[in-house]
Design a protein around this motif. Structure first.
Motif, PDB file in Angstrom:
ATOM      1  N   GLY A 204     -11.872   1.487  -5.424  1.00 26.23           N
ATOM      2  CA  GLY A 204     -12.235   2.541  -4.497  1.00 26.23           C
ATOM      3  C   GLY A 204     -11.598   2.464  -3.134  1.00 26.23           C
ATOM      4  N   THR A 205     -10.792   1.421  -2.859  1.00 24.52           N
ATOM      5  CA  THR A 205     -10.270   1.241  -1.506  1.00 24.52           C
ATOM      6  C   THR A 205      -8.839   1.719  -1.321  1.00 24.52           C
ATOM      7  OG1 THR A 205      -9.412  -0.997  -1.903  1.00 24.52           O
ATOM      8  CG2 THR A 205     -11.740  -0.790  -1.271  1.00 24.52           C
ATOM      9  N   GLN A 206      -7.990   1.587  -2.327  1.00 25.58           N
ATOM     10  CA  GLN A 206      -6.551   1.859  -2.207  1.00 25.58           C
ATOM     11  C   GLN A 206      -5.915   0.970  -1.127  1.00 25.58           C
ATOM     12  OE1 GLN A 206      -8.098   3.843  -4.686  1.00 25.58           O
ATOM     13  NE2 GLN A 206      -8.675   5.044  -2.861  1.00 25.58           N
ATOM     14  N   ARG A 207      -6.527  -0.158  -0.875  1.00 28.01           N
ATOM     15  CA  ARG A 207      -6.019  -1.128   0.097  1.00 28.01           C
ATOM     16  C   ARG A 207      -5.739  -2.451  -0.605  1.00 28.01           C
ATOM     17  NH1 ARG A 207      -4.803   1.198   5.170  1.00 28.01           N
ATOM     18  NH2 ARG A 207      -6.421   2.723   5.689  1.00 28.01           N
ATOM     19  N   LEU A 208      -4.856  -3.242  -0.006  1.00 26.29           N
ATOM     20  CA  LEU A 208      -4.560  -4.572  -0.516  1.00 26.29           C
ATOM     21  C   LEU A 208      -5.102  -5.633   0.439  1.00 26.29           C
ATOM     22  CD1 LEU A 208      -0.866  -4.337  -1.772  1.00 26.29           C
ATOM     23  CD2 LEU A 208      -2.906  -4.622  -3.177  1.00 26.29           C
TER      24      LEU A 208
ATOM     25  N   GLU B  14       0.864  -1.169   0.000  1.00 23.21           N
ATOM     26  CA  GLU B  14       0.000   0.000   0.000  1.00 23.21           C
ATOM     27  C   GLU B  14       0.908   1.228   0.000  1.00 23.21           C
ATOM     28  OE1 GLU B  14      -2.596  -0.548   3.340  1.00 23.21           O
ATOM     29  OE2 GLU B  14      -3.785  -2.074   2.309  1.00 23.21           O
ATOM     30  N   VAL B  15       0.463   2.319  -0.635  1.00 20.17           N
ATOM     31  CA  VAL B  15       1.338   3.479  -0.844  1.00 20.17           C
ATOM     32  C   VAL B  15       0.724   4.708  -0.171  1.00 20.17           C
ATOM     33  CG1 VAL B  15       2.583   4.867  -2.532  1.00 20.17           C
ATOM     34  CG2 VAL B  15       2.024   2.471  -3.060  1.00 20.17           C
ATOM     35  N   PRO B  16       1.164   5.028   1.051  1.00 18.78           N
ATOM     36  CA  PRO B  16       0.672   6.241   1.724  1.00 18.78           C
ATOM     37  C   PRO B  16       1.512   7.458   1.334  1.00 18.78           C
ATOM     38  CG  PRO B  16       2.074   5.010   3.204  1.00 18.78           C
ATOM     39  CD  PRO B  16       2.028   4.219   1.915  1.00 18.78           C
ATOM     40  N   VAL B  17       0.960   8.648   1.544  1.00 16.87           N
ATOM     41  CA  VAL B  17       1.752   9.857   1.338  1.00 16.87           C
ATOM     42  C   VAL B  17       2.850   9.935   2.386  1.00 16.87           C
ATOM     43  CG1 VAL B  17       1.705  12.377   1.263  1.00 16.87           C
ATOM     44  CG2 VAL B  17      -0.198  11.072   0.291  1.00 16.87           C
ATOM     45  N   LYS B  18       2.518   9.620   3.638  1.00 12.33           N
ATOM     46  CA  LYS B  18       3.482   9.644   4.736  1.00 12.33           C
ATOM     47  C   LYS B  18       3.517   8.272   5.403  1.00 12.33           C
ATOM     48  CE  LYS B  18       2.786  14.557   5.808  1.00 12.33           C
ATOM     49  NZ  LYS B  18       2.392  15.524   6.872  1.00 12.33           N
ATOM     50  N   ALA B  19       4.572   7.539   5.125  1.00 16.78           N
ATOM     51  CA  ALA B  19       4.666   6.190   5.673  1.00 16.78           C
ATOM     52  C   ALA B  19       4.801   6.205   7.189  1.00 16.78           C
ATOM     53  CB  ALA B  19       5.856   5.464   5.059  1.00 16.78           C
ATOM     54  N   ALA B  20       5.374   7.282   7.729  1.00 17.70           N
ATOM     55  CA  ALA B  20       5.614   7.328   9.176  1.00 17.70           C
ATOM     56  C   ALA B  20       4.329   7.323   9.971  1.00 17.70           C
ATOM     57  CB  ALA B  20       6.436   8.567   9.524  1.00 17.70           C
ATOM     58  N   THR B  21       3.236   7.796   9.381  1.00 19.99           N
ATOM     59  CA  THR B  21       1.962   7.847  10.102  1.00 19.99           C
ATOM     60  C   THR B  21       0.953   6.839   9.556  1.00 19.99           C
ATOM     61  OG1 THR B  21       1.256   9.670   8.665  1.00 19.99           O
ATOM     62  CG2 THR B  21       2.259  10.251  10.775  1.00 19.99           C
ATOM     63  N   TYR B  22       1.425   5.882   8.755  1.00 17.85           N
ATOM     64  CA  TYR B  22       0.555   4.795   8.302  1.00 17.85           C
ATOM     65  C   TYR B  22       0.235   3.913   9.506  1.00 17.85           C
ATOM     66  CZ  TYR B  22      -0.805   0.477   5.936  1.00 17.85           C
ATOM     67  OH  TYR B  22      -1.471  -0.639   5.524  1.00 17.85           O
TER      68      TYR B  22
ATOM     69  N   VAL C 100      -2.913   6.118  -0.774  1.00 24.11           N
ATOM     70  CA  VAL C 100      -3.528   6.770  -1.934  1.00 24.11           C
ATOM     71  C   VAL C 100      -3.383   5.924  -3.190  1.00 24.11           C
ATOM     72  CG1 VAL C 100      -3.218   9.070  -0.986  1.00 24.11           C
ATOM     73  CG2 VAL C 100      -1.416   8.079  -2.439  1.00 24.11           C
ATOM     74  N   ALA C 101      -2.669   4.800  -3.104  1.00 23.58           N
ATOM     75  CA  ALA C 101      -2.456   3.918  -4.246  1.00 23.58           C
ATOM     76  C   ALA C 101      -1.990   2.568  -3.726  1.00 23.58           C
ATOM     77  CB  ALA C 101      -1.413   4.505  -5.209  1.00 23.58           C
ATOM     78  N   THR C 102      -1.869   1.616  -4.618  1.00 23.71           N
ATOM     79  CA  THR C 102      -1.295   0.319  -4.298  1.00 23.71           C
ATOM     80  C   THR C 102      -0.167   0.038  -5.278  1.00 23.71           C
ATOM     81  OG1 THR C 102      -3.002  -0.752  -5.646  1.00 23.71           O
ATOM     82  CG2 THR C 102      -3.376  -0.639  -3.268  1.00 23.71           C
ATOM     83  N   GLU C 103       0.658  -0.949  -4.942  1.00 16.65           N
ATOM     84  CA  GLU C 103       1.807  -1.267  -5.789  1.00 16.65           C
ATOM     85  C   GLU C 103       2.047  -2.772  -5.792  1.00 16.65           C
ATOM     86  OE1 GLU C 103       6.353   0.358  -6.463  1.00 16.65           O
ATOM     87  OE2 GLU C 103       5.626   0.161  -4.386  1.00 16.65           O
TER      88      GLU C 103
END
Length: 526
Positions: free
Chosen positions: A513-517, A411-419, A425-428
Motif C-alpha cells: 500500500g505504500t509504493q515506497r522503498l 521508486e517510480v514516480p509519474v514525474k521524476a522532476a517533481t519527486y 506509483v510503483a517500485t522497481e
C-alpha cells in the motif's frame, strides 16, 4: 544440490541417444508445468547440424525422487526439424506441489530433476520466493549465480529477465579480449538458425546452467541479446542489413531457436509477453520489449524521445498490460520488464566516466543524459502506463528489471522532476548481471573505487533512486507475502572464479500500500 541433469559436460555423445544438454522445466501453472530436454541421437548430431534421425522420447512425472509414485507419463518425438529438442506441456498435476521428472530414449535415461507447480488461483498463499537473474554472457565469467540458486530448496521458480545468451562472437564482447574467461561456440557471431541453435546448445552444456534447470522451474523472457544488441522491430545496432542477411530472417531464426531451447510457452503470435498467476498473492506480467518497439532515438533528441507516435511496447501489448493490471485481484502485481522503467539521468556523472558508462550501456558517447534503449527513450508509453496506475488507484505494482548490468532499488514516480512531491506509483528492483561487464570491468579498476563517484552523482540527480551498485555481479532473491515485497541483492566474490562465493550486499523492501522503498533490517533466511 541436485545432481547435474544430463550427467555429461562434453560436446560429444556416446553411441546411441543421450541427454547431454540436461533437462529443464518452466512456466508453472496450478495444474501443470512445461518440461524440456534435448536428445543427442548420435555423436554427429550436434545442435544446429540438422543431422540425426527421429527419436521417440518418453517422459514421466512423479511425487518422489525414486519414481515410485508416477502421476503422469507420455511420449514425444525428437526430430531434426526442432533441433531434437522436446517439450511436454504436462497438465493434471496438483497445485503448489513439488514433483520430479525425467526423460528416456533408447537405453538412456536423464537424471531426475525437480519442478514445482504454481499455487491454486484462489489459494491464500503465505509467501512466494523467486530467484531473479539477468545478463549471462558466457565469455565474461562463470555462472556461479545459477549454482547458488540451484543449491536452494526454498524457491518457487527462477525468473530470467533476458540476455540468457549473447549473440557476439569470441572476444566480440566483453569489451576487451583480456576480460574473456572462456570461449563460446560458435566462435563467430550468431546470425543463422544453426548459429543460434549451437549457441543455445553450448550454453546448456554448462554445469551451473544444468544445475539451475534441474532444481527449479524457469520463467524466462527475452531481451536484445537473444537476437542482437539494441534490437528493435526493424533491426538492431549489431546487425548489418544485407551483409548479415535480412533482419526479418535473423529475427525469425533467433526466435525459433529460443522457443526450441527454452522451457517457455510462446504467447499468441510467438512472443514472450504473457501472464502467470500465483494464488491470490501475486500476478506476474512478462513483457516483450523488443518485438514491437520503434528504433531507438539519438542521444539528446528530446522531440523524438517524447513523440507520442513512437512506442516501446506496441499498442496491443500496452493495452493488454493496462487491462491486466486493472483486472488483477491479487495483492501484488509484478511486472517483468527487460529494461529499466524508472527515469534515470546521468548528467551529473563526471565527464571522465560518461564515456565508459555510454560504452557499457551500448549507446552513443556524445553527452550521455539518458539511456534511450530503456523506457527513458519512449516517454509517452511510460507516461501512459504510470498515469494509468495513478488514476486507477492500482497499488503494489513492482517492476522487476535486468539489462543494465547494475543493481538498483527505485521508486517510480509519474514525474521524476517533481519527486518526492509527485508520489511514486510503483517500485522497481533491478538486478545486476550474472557475468556481463559493468563499470569496474569496463574501466579495469578494483570494485567499489571509481564507481562510488558515479553512484553518488546518479543518486544526487535522481532522488527516487534509493540505492545502486555499478560494480557487482550476482542475482536477486525476491520474497513476497501479504505485507511486503522484499529483495535481497546477492553479489559474487569473483565472476572469473568457478567456485565464487555469494553474499547479500543489500536488502530493500516495499510495504503493501505504500509504493515506497525502505532498507530492510537484514536478508531473509535461506
Amino acid at each position: 544440490m541436485l545432481p547435474l541433469a544430463g550427467g555429461a559436460t562434453g560436446a560429444h555423445a556416446a553411441e546411441g541417444p543421450s541427454f547431454l544438454h540436461g533437462v529443464a522445466s518452466g512456466d508453472p501453472l496450478p495444474d501443470g508445468v512445461l518440461l524440456w530436454t534435448r536428445v543427442t541421437p548420435s555423436a554427429d548430431a550436434v545442435p544446429g547440424s540438422g543431422k540425426g534421425g527421429p527419436v521417440t522420447v518418453s517422459w514421466e512425472v512423479a511425487e518422489d525422487e525414486g519414481f515410485r509414485k508416477v502421476v503422469a507419463r507420455g511420449t514425444a518425438k525428437a526430430e531434426a526439424a526442432s533441433d531434437h529438442t522436446v517439450k511436454a506441456d504436462v497438465r493434471g498435476l496438483s497445485p503448489d506441489t513439488s514433483y520430479w521428472f525425467r526423460f528416456s530414449a533408447g537405453n538412456a535415461d536423464s537424471p531426475a530433476a525437480r519442478t514445482r507447480t504454481a499455487p491454486a488461483e484462489d489459494a491464500d498463499t503465505p509467501n512466494l520466493r523467486f530467484g531473479v537473474v539477468s545478463c549471462a554472457h558466457y565469455e565474461a565469467g562463470y555462472f556461479s549465480s545459477y549454482r547458488h540458486l540451484a543449491a536452494r530448496s526454498d524457491l518457487h521458480a527462477v525468473l530470467h529477465l533476458g540476455d540468457y545468451i549473447y549473440e557476439y562472437g569470441h572476444e566480440g564482447y566483453p569489451l576487451r579480449g583480456a576480460d574473456t574467461v572462456r570461449t563460446v561456440q560458435p566462435e563467430h557471431e550468431t546470425v543463422t538458425l544453426a548459429d543460434y541453435r549451437l549457441r543455445h546448445g553450448h550454453t546448456k552444456l554448462d554445469p551451473d546452467v544444468q544445475a539451475m534447470h534441474a532444481a527449479h522451474p524457469l520463467v524466462a523472457m527475452w531481451d536484445d541479446h537473444e537476437f542482437a544488441n539494441d534490437a528493435w522491430s526493424g533491426g538492431a545496432e549489431n546487425h548489418t542489413e544485407g551483409q548479415e542477411g535480412t533482419w526479418a530472417d535473423r529475427r525469425r531464426a533467433a526466435q525459433q531457436a529460443y522457443f526450441e531451447w527454452m522451457p517457455v510457452r510462446p504467447s499468441t503470435g510467438g512472443t514472450t509477453y504473457r501472464r502467470l498467476r500465483f494464488g491470490r498473492l501475486a500476478d506476474l506480467h512478462l513483457l516483450d520489449l523488443r518485438s514491437f518497439r520503434d528504433e531507438q532515438a539519438s542521444i539528446g533528441d528530446g522531440d523524438v524521445i517524447d513523440d507520442p507516435d513512437r512506442t516501446l511496447t506496441g499498442r496491443k501489448q500496452l493495452d493488454w498490460l493496462k487491462s491486466g493490471l486493472s483486472a488483477s485481484a491479487s495483492r501484488w502485481r509484478m511486472v517483468g520488464t527487460s529494461v529499466m522503467i524508472a527515469p534515470i539521468a546521468f548528467g551529473a556523472v563526471p565527464a571522465h566516466l560518461l564515456g565508459p558508462l555510454a560504452e557499457l550501456l551500448g549507446i552513443p558517447k556524445e553527452g550521455l543524459a539518458v539511456n534511450v534503449d530503456q523506457w527513458d527513450g519512449y516517454t509517452d508509453d511510460r507516461r501512459e502506463l504510470l498515469t494509468h496506475l495513478r488514476d486507477q488507484h492500482i497499488d503494489n505494482t513492482v517492476f522487476l528489471t535486468g539489462d543494465i548490468h547494475m543493481a538498483f532499488a527505485n521508486e517510480v514516480p509519474v514525474k521524476a522532476a517533481t519527486y518526492p512531491e509527485d508520489a511514486p506509483v510503483a517500485t522497481e528492483f533491478v538486478v545486476t548481471s550474472v557475468t556481463s561487464d559493468n563499470l569496474d570491468d569496463v574501466l579495469n579498476v578494483a570494485p567499489d573505487t571509481v564507481s562510488s563517484v558515479a553512484e553518488a552523482a546518479v543518486k544526487a540527480t535522481n532522488g527516487h533512486v534509493r540505492w545502486l551498485d555499478m560494480d557487482s555481479h550476482g542475482y536477486g532473491v525476491l520474497d513476497v507475502d501479504s505485507e511486503r515485497a522484499h529483495m535481497d541483492y546477492f553479489v559474487l566474490s569473483d565472476k572469473a572464479d568457478r567456485d565464487a562465493t555469494a553474499e547479500v550486499r543489500r536488502s530493500y523492501r516495499t510495504l503493501s500500500g505504500t509504493q515506497r522503498l525502505e532498507k530492510a533490517d537484514g536478508p531473509l533466511d535461506a
